[in-house]
Design an enzyme around this catalytic site. Structure first.
Site, mmCIF file in Angstrom:
data_model
loop_
_atom_site.group_PDB
_atom_site.id
_atom_site.type_symbol
_atom_site.label_atom_id
_atom_site.label_comp_id
_atom_site.label_asym_id
_atom_site.label_seq_id
_atom_site.Cartn_x
_atom_site.Cartn_y
_atom_site.Cartn_z
ATOM 1 N N ASP A 114 0.817 -1.215 0.000
ATOM 2 C CA ASP A 114 0.000 0.000 0.000
ATOM 3 C C ASP A 114 0.855 1.271 0.000
ATOM 4 O O ASP A 114 0.436 2.310 0.506
ATOM 5 C CB ASP A 114 -0.961 0.009 1.201
ATOM 6 N N ASP A 152 -3.321 -4.588 -4.874
ATOM 7 C CA ASP A 152 -2.518 -3.397 -5.203
ATOM 8 C C ASP A 152 -1.057 -3.700 -5.515
ATOM 9 O O ASP A 152 -0.291 -2.777 -5.812
ATOM 10 C CB ASP A 152 -2.573 -2.331 -4.094
ATOM 11 N N ASP A 346 -11.734 1.292 5.684
ATOM 12 C CA ASP A 346 -10.588 1.494 4.796
ATOM 13 C C ASP A 346 -9.482 2.307 5.464
ATOM 14 O O ASP A 346 -8.376 2.386 4.928
ATOM 15 C CB ASP A 346 -11.024 2.235 3.529
#
Length: 391
Positions: A114, A152, A346
């Site tokens: 991330d 990701d 999130d």
């Protein structure tokens, strides 16, 4: 280790489901034919929320929360030691096997995860990551598993967020790590591995396909899209078809730059595919999608209100999407999953403000991965299709 649902909570779940005549969520994916998808135990905070709602007389809301967490969804692994992740993966795979179900495993331990933002963490280096993946492989063993590998990891490379050096060392390491995981997991008897593409509103087909190729998609079952995002099933399926078609075209020697992307007209893109892609669907790369929060589609932030609206971060008024299934009716789509655990935050969404409150919600959002009762209720109430009868 899997937590067994307490008997009194199971009774509450059954009672509320009966009260609202909700069909068993576990049966929906398979409808009695073939394997089902696995239903893990929920975040304990979800059960506490349901109990609190029931005690307050809000029985329909309580039933919605319980129906949501009793729907098949992915089990996430990341940050455990190799010994811990091996033990925990083995427990999930064995438990699913006893239920005649297939678990969906989201692996999330890549170095530089991330871009060191809200969900920062993961292995310290490539060697540590490889040892972790080896432990996951031992945990799966001869069981069945659908693996969505490292959300990701390919859509957000170190080079995308200014964390690489001039030589591209960290980005090269990322591709090494993803390839290693593919080679360790895909050969397992009952395991299918899918690689990250972000979502249809992010990378063009022409941009993500080379990343998939460099990540080893040729040796994987395929790829996934929309993890933890909000794009519609229609947008995800079309994006998946375009990527599968472009991969087949590239495999035959074609130039990825010539492939149609999601911003072409569909008629033109389909005509291009019909003229250039002759590979049968059975030999093309397949995909899975995430419908955990796409029932209302993507959020459109108020125009000009925020310097950074963070439209991906706990957006308001979203709903659960279509239920997970292994039978999508699409020869290229192996499954529709709930990859993101619906109801978990999130992260702290400030939308370009100084905070600490999320200005769109008027609350301080829980940290990433923690239960978010306000959002959980929204997802259940605004589910499309409806989560409970009598909407």
């Amino acid at each position: 280790m899997r937590r067994r649902t307490p008997i009194w909570l199971a009774a509450l779940s059954v009672g509320l489901a009966a009260l609202f005549a909700a069909p068993p969520a576990q049966a929906a994916p398979s409808a009695g034919r073939g394997p089902a998808l696995y239903v893990p135990d929920a975040n304990p905070a979800a059960y506490r929320q349901a109990v609190g709602l029931a005690r307050a007389g809000r029985l329909r809301d309580a039933a919605g929360i319980l129906a949501m967490v009793n729907t098949p969804q992915s089990v996430w692994f990341g940050d455990q030691t190799p010994a811990e992740v091996e033990k925990e993966v083995r427990a999930v795979v064995r438990d699913a096997g006893r239920d005649g179900a297939i678990p969906a495993l989201a692996l999330y331990d890549i170095p530089g995860r991330d871009c060191s933002n809200y969900s920062a963490g993961g292995a310290a280096n490539t060697a540590e990551y490889q040892a972790w993946i080896d432990a996951v492989a031992r945990g799966i063993g001869r069981g069945d598993a659908i693996v969505t590998l490292e959300p990701d990891a390919l859509a957000l490379l170190p080079s995308d967020c200014g964390q690489d050096d001039a030589q591209g060392t960290k980005t090269a390491a990322r591709f090494t790590e993803v390839n290693y995981a593919v080679d360790a997991l895909e050969p397992l008897r009952g395991t299918k591995v899918y690689l990250d593409t972000g979502h249809p509103g992010w990378h063009s087909v022409n941009d993500i396909v080379p990343r998939l190729i460099e990540g080893g998609v040729a040796r994987a079952s395929g790829f996934y899209t929309n993890a933890s995002n909000y794009h519609t099933d229609d947008a995800n399926s079309w994006y998946g078809k375009l990527i599968s078609s472009c991969l087949a075209y590239a495999d035959g020697g074609g130039d990825v730059a010539q492939c149609p992307n999601q911003w072409w007209s569909r008629a033109d893109a389909q005509a291009w595919i019909d003229a250039r892609v002759t590979t049968p669907p059975s030999r093309m790369k397949h995909f899975v999608t995430d419908s955990s929060r796409n029932g209302q589609g993507t959020w459109t932030p108020p125009a000009g209100k925020y310097t950074d609206a963070q439209d991906w971060c706990n957006p308001p008024d979203r709903g659960l999407g279509a239920r997970p299934t292994l039978r999508t009716g699409d020869p290229l789509q192996d499954a529709r999953l709930w990859i993101k655990t619906p109801g978990e935050s999130d992260g702290l969404c400030l939308r370009g403000t100084t905070g600490p409150e999320d200005p769109e919600r008027g609350t301080v959002d829980p940290k990433a991965g923690d239960w978010f009762p306000q959002q959980a209720l929204e997802l259940a109430r605004l589910a499309e299709p409806p989560l409970l009868p009598g909407k």
